[in-house]
Design a protein around this motif. Structure first.
Motif, PDB file in Angstrom:
ATOM      1  N   LYS A   1     -44.537  26.726  22.476  1.00 28.52           N
ATOM      2  CA  LYS A   1     -45.378  25.794  22.696  1.00 28.52           C
ATOM      3  C   LYS A   1     -44.928  25.436  24.296  1.00 28.52           C
ATOM      4  O   LYS A   1     -45.785  24.908  24.959  1.00 28.52           O
ATOM      5  CB  LYS A   1     -45.208  24.725  22.175  1.00 28.52           C
ATOM      6  CG  LYS A   1     -45.892  24.971  20.516  1.00 28.52           C
ATOM      7  CD  LYS A   1     -45.847  23.720  19.539  1.00 28.52           C
ATOM      8  CE  LYS A   1     -46.807  24.122  18.430  1.00 28.52           C
ATOM      9  NZ  LYS A   1     -45.804  25.320  17.685  1.00 28.52           N
ATOM     10  N   LEU A   2     -43.659  25.821  24.615  1.00 24.93           N
ATOM     11  CA  LEU A   2     -43.115  25.312  26.051  1.00 24.93           C
ATOM     12  C   LEU A   2     -42.648  26.554  26.428  1.00 24.93           C
ATOM     13  O   LEU A   2     -41.685  27.209  25.955  1.00 24.93           O
ATOM     14  CB  LEU A   2     -42.356  24.113  25.697  1.00 24.93           C
ATOM     15  CG  LEU A   2     -41.335  23.873  27.063  1.00 24.93           C
ATOM     16  CD1 LEU A   2     -42.159  23.107  28.289  1.00 24.93           C
ATOM     17  CD2 LEU A   2     -40.410  22.854  26.607  1.00 24.93           C
TER      18      LEU A   2
ATOM     19  N   ALA B   1     -42.405  39.076  28.358  1.00 26.97           N
ATOM     20  CA  ALA B   1     -42.676  39.375  27.013  1.00 26.97           C
ATOM     21  C   ALA B   1     -41.894  38.670  26.173  1.00 26.97           C
ATOM     22  O   ALA B   1     -42.374  38.247  24.933  1.00 26.97           O
ATOM     23  CB  ALA B   1     -42.744  40.928  27.102  1.00 26.97           C
ATOM     24  N   ARG B   2     -40.400  38.885  26.480  1.00 28.37           N
ATOM     25  CA  ARG B   2     -39.657  38.280  25.412  1.00 28.37           C
ATOM     26  C   ARG B   2     -39.847  36.798  25.211  1.00 28.37           C
ATOM     27  O   ARG B   2     -39.736  36.413  23.989  1.00 28.37           O
ATOM     28  CB  ARG B   2     -38.298  38.536  25.700  1.00 28.37           C
ATOM     29  CG  ARG B   2     -36.943  38.317  24.928  1.00 28.37           C
ATOM     30  CD  ARG B   2     -35.692  38.471  25.511  1.00 28.37           C
ATOM     31  NE  ARG B   2     -35.421  37.763  26.463  1.00 28.37           N
ATOM     32  CZ  ARG B   2     -34.297  37.788  27.282  1.00 28.37           C
ATOM     33  NH1 ARG B   2     -33.383  38.893  26.942  1.00 28.37           N
ATOM     34  NH2 ARG B   2     -34.101  37.203  28.266  1.00 28.37           N
ATOM     35  N   ALA B   3     -40.202  36.226  26.199  1.00 24.76           N
ATOM     36  CA  ALA B   3     -40.168  34.594  26.309  1.00 24.76           C
ATOM     37  C   ALA B   3     -41.586  34.287  25.348  1.00 24.76           C
ATOM     38  O   ALA B   3     -41.567  33.226  24.623  1.00 24.76           O
ATOM     39  CB  ALA B   3     -40.319  34.105  27.295  1.00 24.76           C
ATOM     40  N   LEU B   4     -42.737  35.113  25.507  1.00 26.46           N
ATOM     41  CA  LEU B   4     -44.154  34.645  25.003  1.00 26.46           C
ATOM     42  C   LEU B   4     -44.154  35.250  23.571  1.00 26.46           C
ATOM     43  O   LEU B   4     -44.987  34.719  22.821  1.00 26.46           O
ATOM     44  CB  LEU B   4     -45.124  35.452  26.142  1.00 26.46           C
ATOM     45  CG  LEU B   4     -45.076  34.724  27.228  1.00 26.46           C
ATOM     46  CD1 LEU B   4     -46.259  35.598  28.256  1.00 26.46           C
ATOM     47  CD2 LEU B   4     -45.114  33.252  27.362  1.00 26.46           C
ATOM     48  N   LEU B   5     -43.491  36.427  23.192  1.00 25.14           N
ATOM     49  CA  LEU B   5     -43.694  36.769  21.890  1.00 25.14           C
ATOM     50  C   LEU B   5     -43.765  35.999  20.776  1.00 25.14           C
ATOM     51  O   LEU B   5     -44.475  36.081  19.903  1.00 25.14           O
ATOM     52  CB  LEU B   5     -42.829  38.267  21.843  1.00 25.14           C
ATOM     53  CG  LEU B   5     -43.670  39.521  22.108  1.00 25.14           C
ATOM     54  CD1 LEU B   5     -42.596  40.617  22.326  1.00 25.14           C
ATOM     55  CD2 LEU B   5     -44.503  39.481  21.065  1.00 25.14           C
TER      56      LEU B   5
ATOM     57  N   GLY C   1     -39.753  29.018  25.106  1.00 27.38           N
ATOM     58  CA  GLY C   1     -39.295  30.252  25.509  1.00 27.38           C
ATOM     59  C   GLY C   1     -38.861  30.234  27.024  1.00 27.38           C
ATOM     60  O   GLY C   1     -38.932  29.175  27.707  1.00 27.38           O
ATOM     61  N   PHE C   2     -38.071  31.002  27.356  1.00 27.19           N
ATOM     62  CA  PHE C   2     -37.314  30.970  28.614  1.00 27.19           C
ATOM     63  C   PHE C   2     -37.314  32.285  29.481  1.00 27.19           C
ATOM     64  O   PHE C   2     -37.604  33.368  28.641  1.00 27.19           O
ATOM     65  CB  PHE C   2     -35.845  30.757  28.581  1.00 27.19           C
ATOM     66  CG  PHE C   2     -35.169  29.606  27.801  1.00 27.19           C
ATOM     67  CD1 PHE C   2     -34.737  28.375  28.797  1.00 27.19           C
ATOM     68  CD2 PHE C   2     -34.993  29.225  26.456  1.00 27.19           C
ATOM     69  CE1 PHE C   2     -34.391  27.269  28.412  1.00 27.19           C
ATOM     70  CE2 PHE C   2     -34.367  28.085  26.211  1.00 27.19           C
ATOM     71  CZ  PHE C   2     -34.074  27.300  26.929  1.00 27.19           C
TER      72      PHE C   2
ATOM     73  N   ILE D   1     -31.706  21.401  30.179  1.00 24.85           N
ATOM     74  CA  ILE D   1     -31.816  20.229  29.417  1.00 24.85           C
ATOM     75  C   ILE D   1     -33.100  20.235  28.720  1.00 24.85           C
ATOM     76  O   ILE D   1     -33.184  19.963  27.527  1.00 24.85           O
ATOM     77  CB  ILE D   1     -31.611  19.172  30.425  1.00 24.85           C
ATOM     78  CG1 ILE D   1     -30.131  18.894  30.675  1.00 24.85           C
ATOM     79  CG2 ILE D   1     -31.942  17.540  29.469  1.00 24.85           C
ATOM     80  CD1 ILE D   1     -30.177  17.906  32.026  1.00 24.85           C
ATOM     81  N   LEU D   2     -34.293  20.488  29.416  1.00 28.53           N
ATOM     82  CA  LEU D   2     -35.551  20.423  28.759  1.00 28.53           C
ATOM     83  C   LEU D   2     -35.573  21.334  27.774  1.00 28.53           C
ATOM     84  O   LEU D   2     -36.278  21.360  26.614  1.00 28.53           O
ATOM     85  CB  LEU D   2     -36.717  20.601  29.569  1.00 28.53           C
ATOM     86  CG  LEU D   2     -36.919  19.453  30.574  1.00 28.53           C
ATOM     87  CD1 LEU D   2     -37.930  19.674  31.726  1.00 28.53           C
ATOM     88  CD2 LEU D   2     -37.026  18.093  30.015  1.00 28.53           C
ATOM     89  N   GLY D   3     -34.816  22.591  27.716  1.00 26.85           N
ATOM     90  CA  GLY D   3     -34.928  23.663  26.470  1.00 26.85           C
ATOM     91  C   GLY D   3     -33.846  23.485  25.602  1.00 26.85           C
ATOM     92  O   GLY D   3     -33.652  24.404  25.136  1.00 26.85           O
ATOM     93  N   CYS D   4     -33.467  22.247  25.591  1.00 25.68           N
ATOM     94  CA  CYS D   4     -32.169  21.899  24.714  1.00 25.68           C
ATOM     95  C   CYS D   4     -31.287  22.725  24.718  1.00 25.68           C
ATOM     96  O   CYS D   4     -30.405  23.066  23.733  1.00 25.68           O
ATOM     97  CB  CYS D   4     -32.741  22.047  22.998  1.00 25.68           C
ATOM     98  SG  CYS D   4     -34.823  21.431  23.008  1.00 25.68           S
ATOM     99  N   MET D   5     -30.861  23.356  25.746  1.00 34.14           N
ATOM    100  CA  MET D   5     -29.656  24.277  26.209  1.00 34.14           C
ATOM    101  C   MET D   5     -28.441  23.596  26.793  1.00 34.14           C
ATOM    102  O   MET D   5     -27.300  23.858  26.712  1.00 34.14           O
ATOM    103  CB  MET D   5     -30.003  25.421  27.058  1.00 34.14           C
ATOM    104  CG  MET D   5     -30.932  26.323  26.397  1.00 34.14           C
ATOM    105  SD  MET D   5     -30.277  27.462  25.532  1.00 34.14           S
ATOM    106  CE  MET D   5     -29.673  28.545  26.649  1.00 34.14           C
TER     107      MET D   5
END
Lengths: 380, 208
Positions: free
Chosen positions: B153-154, B145-149, B85-86, B49-53
């Motif tokens: 911000k979250l 890495a995929r999430a951070l690249l 990012g997830f 929910i917090l990730g708008c998914m």
């Protein structure tokens, strides 16, 4: 990374699965093609076999006594040969063969002398001659029984009504009236019988009636009657009806079977597309999580399906053509060659197979794209 | 609700099963929030929910002052691409892409930056490997890495160490701490005991 790269890398990675899909879709396309091609060939073959069964329409001169005609095999009356010209533009009879016939004595034997000219096609069509024997002037074709009883030989001169004609063909036994017949050129017979420009019969093939409920005799009389005043139009119902019923049966079968085969193969393609999409739901979820727009996600999955279906359509068409080429000669002795390859069917498959796949994939994809992406990432 | 991320009276149910009930939460930018709870307690649901998914059954969510569920699907996708990012427990790497390609999958990922980050995470000699050729720990580092690249911000990390040994867990946790130290906000869902994450200095701890 662009869409094509993603599609290509996925196809390469799951090459066995992609190959299996291509094979299955190709077989589905090949099945549809093979069915369509064989159905068409079968229809043509049936038409040719029926055509060879004989002409089913008789046009006899005004005043013909049918008792005499059926007993003796010819009409005592005659009509102008120009009647043939009047029949060129009508639509109900084709393969028109003009005849002038009389029973005459040859030696001690009564034979039917038949003057015949090449068949004429309606509307100036160019087709292979099937019925008109058309011996050249000065020559005759002799029936098997006549040749046997009169001990006639090939290339022998034969005296007919005081004129000498050369025997160029001795017909094989047919078990029909042809066995006691002598065929000569129509112009020669007109001269021998002293009936210049006259004929006493036109044989023809009844054309397909577009409306199967229409009474064929009424349709024939309505169109031919005004062209040939007083002429008797006799439809040989046994031949004509058998031909008509067989044609309707074949057409009816194809009308039902073709959509069923296309639908079944389409469903197979659709099921494969839907299964692939279902298997890859977590990937859809990942693309969502990474913020890919729906259109891009859709293009990745639809693109793959379209590519496979398009490729499989070509392979399937080639496969069906190759297979049909192997068996057509045995299956369809009269018509095999013209139906082996059909580029129209290839083009049809090239858009129909992707279209089926697209429709099949569109529903689950639309569903997947429309609900919350978190559902795609949940463990199954 | 002026916090970086806020939820108010948040509830969510799967059919008759209610997993989140009347939840309130305020998270400021740069916080490191640890969400604890047993399996099935609703941690993943909250992160989704917090990730708008995942649209909540009830309640309000605001990310940077905007309710993401009032946006269109494409605007929400853009928001995820830019800000969220997830990292998943099961990584969800695409099996047909190699390490570098997986890391570069985000829309705004740059291959050179990706190589540098993968090098920092100890994956220099694994760039051409497919996920199936990697250990679980290596896969999780690729996922990180995929999430951070895209420089979100979250960062939402759903049990990122759940399948990892201590060494690999430590590397992933280091990555999360580094992200927070650079100003990012981290929400980590875990069912690990507090002792296993002792190095973390969580600004908030939630129990579900």
């Amino acid at each position: 990374m662009n869409t094509l790269q993603l599609i290509w890398l996925e196809l390469r990675h799951r090459s066995a699965s992609a190959l299996l899909t291509v094979i299955v879709v190709s077989l589905a396309v090949a099945t549809v093609h093979f069915f369509q091609l064989t159905a068409r060939a079968s229809e043509n073959e049936t038409r040719m076999i029926q055509r060879d069964a004989g002409l089913n329409l008789l046009i006899l001169p005004a005043g013909t006594d049918l008792n005499h005609y059926w007993a003796q095999g010819y009409s005592q009356q005659t009509m102008p040969e120009e009647f043939m010209l009047k029949l060129e533009d009508q639509q109900v009879a084709n393969r028109l063969v003009p005849l002038l016939q009389r029973r005459i004595d040859v030696g001690m034997k009564k034979v039917m002398l038949t003057g015949i000219a090449p068949e004429v096609f309606k509307g100036g069509q160019k087709k292979k001659q099937v019925y008109g024997m058309a011996p050249e002037s000065g020559t005759v074709f002799v029936g098997a029984d006549v040749a046997r009883e009169l001990q006639l030989q090939l290339n022998q001169k034969l005296q007919l009504l005081g004129q000498e004609l050369e025997i160029v063909v001795i017909l094989p036994p047919a078990g029909t009236a042809d066995d006691v017949r002598i065929y000569a050129a129509l112009a020669d017979v007109q001269k021998l019988l002293n009936l210049p420009g006259q004929i006493n019969e036109i044989q023809a093939l009844e054309c397909h009636c577009e409306d199967p409920t229409e009474d064929p005799v009424r349709a024939l009389t309505a169109e031919l009657g005004p062209l040939l005043p007083g002429a008797k139009i006799v439809r040989r119902n046994d031949l004509a009806d058998a031909r008509r019923q067989q044609r309707l049966l074949a057409e009816g079968f194809l009308a039902i079977a073709t959509p069923i085969v296309v639908l079944l193969c389409g469903l197979l393609v659709a099921a494969l597309a839907a299964l692939n999409l279902r298997e890859r739901r977590p990937e859809i979820g990942v693309f969502h999580a990474l913020g890919y727009p729906r259109s891009k996600i859709a293009s990745i999955f639809i693109g793959r399906i379209l590519l496979i279906a398009f490729f499989a359509a070509i392979v399937g068409s080639m496969l069906s053509s190759f297979f049909l080429d192997q068996v057509a000669a045995d299956l369809f002795k009269l018509t095999s060659k013209p139906v082996v390859f059909d580029s129209t069917l290839l083009l049809q498959a090239m858009w129909l197979a992707p279209a089926f796949a697209l429709v099949a994939a569109a529903l689950p994809l639309a569903f997947s794209l429309s609900h919350d992406p978190a559902h795609d990432l949940q463990p199954k | 609700m002026s916090a970086f991320l806020a939820v108010e009276n948040l509830s969510h149910s799967y059919g008759k099963l209610e997993v989140l009930a009347q939840m309130n939460l305020q998270i400021e930018a740069g916080e490191f929030v640890v969400v604890r709870g047993a399996s099935g307690s609703g941690k993943s649901t909250l992160l989704s929910i917090l990730g708008c998914m995942l649209r909540p059954s009830a309640g309000m969510v605001q990310l940077k002052g905007v309710d993401p569920f009032s946006l269109s699907a494409s605007e929400r996708a853009q928001l995820r691409a830019q800000d969220v990012g997830f990292v998943f427990q099961t990584m969800h790497l695409l099996p047909f892409l190699n390490v570098l390609q997986n890391a570069c999958l985000p829309i705004r990922a740059d291959p050179q930056t990706a190589k540098a980050m993968l090098s920092e995470l100890g994956l220099t000699d694994r760039l051409d490997h497919k996920p199936a050729q990697l250990s679980v720990g290596e896969r999780q580092r690729v996922a990180l890495a995929r999430a951070l690249l895209p420089q979100p911000k979250l960062l939402l990390a759903d049990e990122p160490t759940g399948n990892l040994d201590d060494v690999n867990s430590g590397r992933v946790i280091d990555g999360l701490i580094q992200f927070q130290q650079m100003g990012g906000t981290v929400i980590l869902a875990t069912h690990s005991p507090p002792s296993a994450l002792s190095r973390l200095q969580a600004t908030q701890q939630l129990s579900l």
